[in-house]
Design a protein around this motif. Structure first.
Motif, PDB file in Angstrom:
ATOM      1  N   UNK A 154       0.816  -1.210   0.000  1.00 25.60           N
ATOM      2  CA  UNK A 154       0.000   0.000   0.000  1.00 25.60           C
ATOM      3  C   UNK A 154       0.855   1.267   0.000  1.00 25.60           C
ATOM      4  N   UNK A 155       2.063   1.166   0.634  1.00 22.59           N
ATOM      5  CA  UNK A 155       2.916   2.348   0.717  1.00 22.59           C
ATOM      6  C   UNK A 155       3.412   2.817  -0.649  1.00 22.59           C
ATOM      7  N   UNK A 156       3.305   1.950  -1.685  1.00 24.48           N
ATOM      8  CA  UNK A 156       3.787   2.311  -3.025  1.00 24.48           C
ATOM      9  C   UNK A 156       2.790   3.202  -3.782  1.00 24.48           C
ATOM     10  N   UNK A 157       1.676   3.534  -3.132  1.00 23.99           N
ATOM     11  CA  UNK A 157       0.646   4.320  -3.825  1.00 23.99           C
ATOM     12  C   UNK A 157       1.193   5.645  -4.339  1.00 23.99           C
ATOM     13  N   UNK A 158       1.934   6.379  -3.497  1.00 30.04           N
ATOM     14  CA  UNK A 158       2.469   7.683  -3.927  1.00 30.04           C
ATOM     15  C   UNK A 158       3.409   7.505  -5.107  1.00 30.04           C
ATOM     16  N   UNK A 159       4.234   6.450  -5.065  1.00 28.20           N
ATOM     17  CA  UNK A 159       5.210   6.215  -6.139  1.00 28.20           C
ATOM     18  C   UNK A 159       4.505   5.942  -7.462  1.00 28.20           C
ATOM     19  N   UNK A 160       3.538   5.019  -7.473  1.00 28.15           N
ATOM     20  CA  UNK A 160       2.885   4.656  -8.744  1.00 28.15           C
ATOM     21  C   UNK A 160       1.910   5.726  -9.206  1.00 28.15           C
ATOM     22  N   UNK A 161       1.448   6.575  -8.278  1.00 30.18           N
ATOM     23  CA  UNK A 161       0.482   7.617  -8.651  1.00 30.18           C
ATOM     24  C   UNK A 161       1.150   8.879  -9.173  1.00 30.18           C
ATOM     25  N   UNK A 162       2.359   9.185  -8.657  1.00 31.24           N
ATOM     26  CA  UNK A 162       2.977  10.460  -8.994  1.00 31.24           C
ATOM     27  C   UNK A 162       4.396  10.325  -9.563  1.00 31.24           C
ATOM     28  N   UNK A 163       5.246   9.541  -8.912  1.00 31.62           N
ATOM     29  CA  UNK A 163       6.644   9.443  -9.347  1.00 31.62           C
ATOM     30  C   UNK A 163       6.760   8.661 -10.656  1.00 31.62           C
ATOM     31  N   UNK A 164       6.144   7.485 -10.710  1.00 32.83           N
ATOM     32  CA  UNK A 164       6.255   6.639 -11.899  1.00 32.83           C
ATOM     33  C   UNK A 164       5.674   7.294 -13.152  1.00 32.83           C
ATOM     34  N   UNK A 165       4.511   7.964 -13.079  1.00 31.38           N
ATOM     35  CA  UNK A 165       4.043   8.686 -14.278  1.00 31.38           C
ATOM     36  C   UNK A 165       5.031   9.742 -14.770  1.00 31.38           C
ATOM     37  N   UNK A 166       5.704  10.441 -13.831  1.00 31.57           N
ATOM     38  CA  UNK A 166       6.698  11.440 -14.229  1.00 31.57           C
ATOM     39  C   UNK A 166       7.884  10.782 -14.926  1.00 31.57           C
ATOM     40  N   UNK A 167       8.292   9.593 -14.454  1.00 28.42           N
ATOM     41  CA  UNK A 167       9.381   8.866 -15.095  1.00 28.42           C
ATOM     42  C   UNK A 167       8.999   8.493 -16.521  1.00 28.42           C
ATOM     43  N   UNK A 168       7.776   7.999 -16.697  1.00 33.04           N
ATOM     44  CA  UNK A 168       7.314   7.599 -18.031  1.00 33.04           C
ATOM     45  C   UNK A 168       7.234   8.807 -18.958  1.00 33.04           C
ATOM     46  N   UNK A 169       6.747   9.946 -18.446  1.00 36.14           N
ATOM     47  CA  UNK A 169       6.692  11.176 -19.250  1.00 36.14           C
ATOM     48  C   UNK A 169       8.102  11.600 -19.660  1.00 36.14           C
ATOM     49  N   UNK A 170       9.055  11.494 -18.747  1.00 40.01           N
ATOM     50  CA  UNK A 170      10.444  11.832 -19.058  1.00 40.01           C
ATOM     51  C   UNK A 170      10.987  10.933 -20.166  1.00 40.01           C
ATOM     52  N   UNK A 171      10.726   9.639 -20.062  1.00 42.40           N
ATOM     53  CA  UNK A 171      11.179   8.684 -21.082  1.00 42.40           C
ATOM     54  C   UNK A 171      10.570   9.028 -22.437  1.00 42.40           C
ATOM     55  N   UNK A 172       9.287   9.344 -22.439  1.00 41.06           N
ATOM     56  CA  UNK A 172       8.588   9.706 -23.675  1.00 41.06           C
ATOM     57  C   UNK A 172       9.205  10.958 -24.295  1.00 41.06           C
ATOM     58  N   UNK A 173       9.414  11.991 -23.495  1.00 40.33           N
ATOM     59  CA  UNK A 173       9.964  13.256 -23.997  1.00 40.33           C
ATOM     60  C   UNK A 173      11.414  13.094 -24.450  1.00 40.33           C
ATOM     61  N   UNK A 174      12.213  12.381 -23.652  1.00 43.87           N
ATOM     62  CA  UNK A 174      13.621  12.200 -23.972  1.00 43.87           C
ATOM     63  C   UNK A 174      13.807  11.423 -25.273  1.00 43.87           C
ATOM     64  N   UNK A 175      12.986  10.373 -25.464  1.00 40.46           N
ATOM     65  CA  UNK A 175      13.069   9.600 -26.699  1.00 40.46           C
ATOM     66  C   UNK A 175      12.728  10.427 -27.921  1.00 40.46           C
ATOM     67  N   UNK A 176      11.749  11.313 -27.799  1.00 37.15           N
ATOM     68  CA  UNK A 176      11.338  12.185 -28.901  1.00 37.15           C
ATOM     69  C   UNK A 176      12.433  13.211 -29.194  1.00 37.15           C
ATOM     70  N   UNK A 177      12.995  13.794 -28.140  1.00 33.61           N
ATOM     71  CA  UNK A 177      14.048  14.805 -28.302  1.00 33.61           C
ATOM     72  C   UNK A 177      15.296  14.198 -28.941  1.00 33.61           C
ATOM     73  N   UNK A 178      15.674  12.995 -28.450  1.00 30.39           N
ATOM     74  CA  UNK A 178      16.876  12.340 -28.964  1.00 30.39           C
ATOM     75  C   UNK A 178      16.747  11.996 -30.452  1.00 30.39           C
ATOM     76  N   UNK A 179      15.534  11.728 -30.873  1.00 29.16           N
ATOM     77  CA  UNK A 179      15.318  11.305 -32.267  1.00 29.16           C
ATOM     78  C   UNK A 179      15.291  12.493 -33.219  1.00 29.16           C
ATOM     79  N   UNK A 180      14.758  13.622 -32.788  1.00 30.31           N
ATOM     80  CA  UNK A 180      14.491  14.710 -33.730  1.00 30.31           C
ATOM     81  C   UNK A 180      15.288  15.994 -33.464  1.00 30.31           C
ATOM     82  N   UNK A 181      15.997  16.077 -32.325  1.00 36.22           N
ATOM     83  CA  UNK A 181      16.696  17.324 -32.035  1.00 36.22           C
ATOM     84  C   UNK A 181      18.166  17.066 -31.739  1.00 36.22           C
TER      85      UNK A 181
END
Length: 333
Positions: free
Chosen positions: A306-333
């Motif tokens: 249950x203690x992982x709720x904050x991580x999967x609700x807030x931290x993990x989505x930010x990590x995924x967004x970072x991966x998404x943005x970084x992959x796009x930037x690395x490919x086109x910029x």
């Protein structure tokens, strides 16, 4: 027996000739697509599971044998060092962020996260074991197979003078050289590529099952009808990419249509899909964390804390967004 007496350059050329033949690629792709649709039309246990389970165990045993052989090759030690020794200077040159993003994209891809395959197969599981326990088993087995594949490939690259950054074709250039050097290599090679076909075929089945199950739910049709409709709709760009469509370079000079498909899937669909799953499972406007927790922890095994709720609700989505943005930037910029 075609590779008998060939040098590594000749094996490389033979693979190139095969890729350049649209007739060969299209014909065998049609055969595999039809086979995949037929298996999926039979259902999960009597079709998909029955076909893949025994062959995967055989492939795993054979990979361990080949890993031992690869390490024992003359010159293989250098390949082992290349594979296992971290090169932090190279990481810095490429960019640590790019290295991390590439590794995360690979984990999304190899586990089919965010594209529905895990959800489809997970929905067929019995309730005896918790989802987290099953997820840990999948991650460990997947990592073991990938690590073992590296023990086969990289020592063989250095032993036979094949460039280790040659991409996916490594397995079709390097391994034939390993088999040529082995006693009874034709038998081992035949078995390996037979089992490798089943490994690739299991991925085809996973993708087809995903599409077929989705159409069954959306259009309220039975499995066989969904299977045969999708058989008609499947197209062939990946078979034609290295030959008839080789002039189409969507990602810049030297790219092929598969590079575009890889970017769309690995850099866009998988991270975005994973983000949607995360938000749906943890947000009160979706499924909600309590319902997710109850479902994930049903059965025996490792419980989702249950203690992982904050991580999967807030931290993990930010990590995924970072991966998404970084992959796009690395490919086109």
């Amino acid at each position: 027996g075609k590779f008998t007496g060939m040098t590594s350059e000749m094996v490389n050329a033979s693979f190139g000739e095969m890729l350049a033949s649209p007739g060969t690629n299209v014909f065998w792709m049609i055969v595999v697509v039809i086979m995949g649709i037929i298996v999926c039309s039979r259902g999960l246990q009597s079709g998909v599971e029955k076909i893949t389970k025994n062959m995967m165990l055989c492939l795993l045993c054979l990979m361990v044998i080949l890993a031992v052989r690869g390490i024992s090759l003359e010159g293989g030690t250098e390949g082992l060092k290349f594979y296992l020794y971290p090169d932090f200077a190279k990481m810095k040159e490429v960019g640590i962020g790019n290295v991390i993003v590439a590794a995360m994209n690979q984990s999304f891809f190899t586990l089919s996260l965010g594209i529905g395959a895990m959800a489809i197969f997970g929905s067929y599981l019995e309730k005896e074991h918790t989802l987290l326990g099953e997820a840990v088993n999948v991650a460990i087995l997947d990592t073991f197979v990938a690590f073992t594949a590296g023990l086969i490939i990289f020592p063989a690259c250095f032993a036979f003078g094949v460039n280790p950054d040659s991409g996916p074709s490594l397995i079709f250039i390097t391994l034939p050289n390993v088999f040529i050097s082995m006693s009874g290599g034709r038998v081992w090679g035949t078995l390996f590529f037979l089992f490798m076909f089943f490994a690739a075929f299991s991925t085809v089945l996973a993708v087809f099952e995903n599409i077929i199950a989705c159409d069954m739910e959306l259009f309220e049709i039975d499995r066989k009808k969904s299977a045969y409709i999708n058989l008609v709709l499947i197209i062939l760009p990946c078979a034609l990419g290295p030959n008839l469509l080789s002039g189409f370079q969507p990602m810049g000079e030297g790219s092929v249509v598969l590079d575009l498909e890889d970017f769309i899937v690995s850099n866009l669909l998988l991270p975005i899909g994973s983000l949607i799953y995360l938000v749906f499972c943890t947000n009160r406007y979706g499924w909600g964390f309590e319902k997710f927790l109850a479902e994930a922890n049903e059965g025996s095994g490792i419980k989702f804390p249950r203690w992982a709720r904050f991580y999967v609700s807030y931290i993990l989505p930010l990590i995924v967004i970072f991966i998404l943005a970084q992959g796009y930037i690395a490919k086109f910029f």
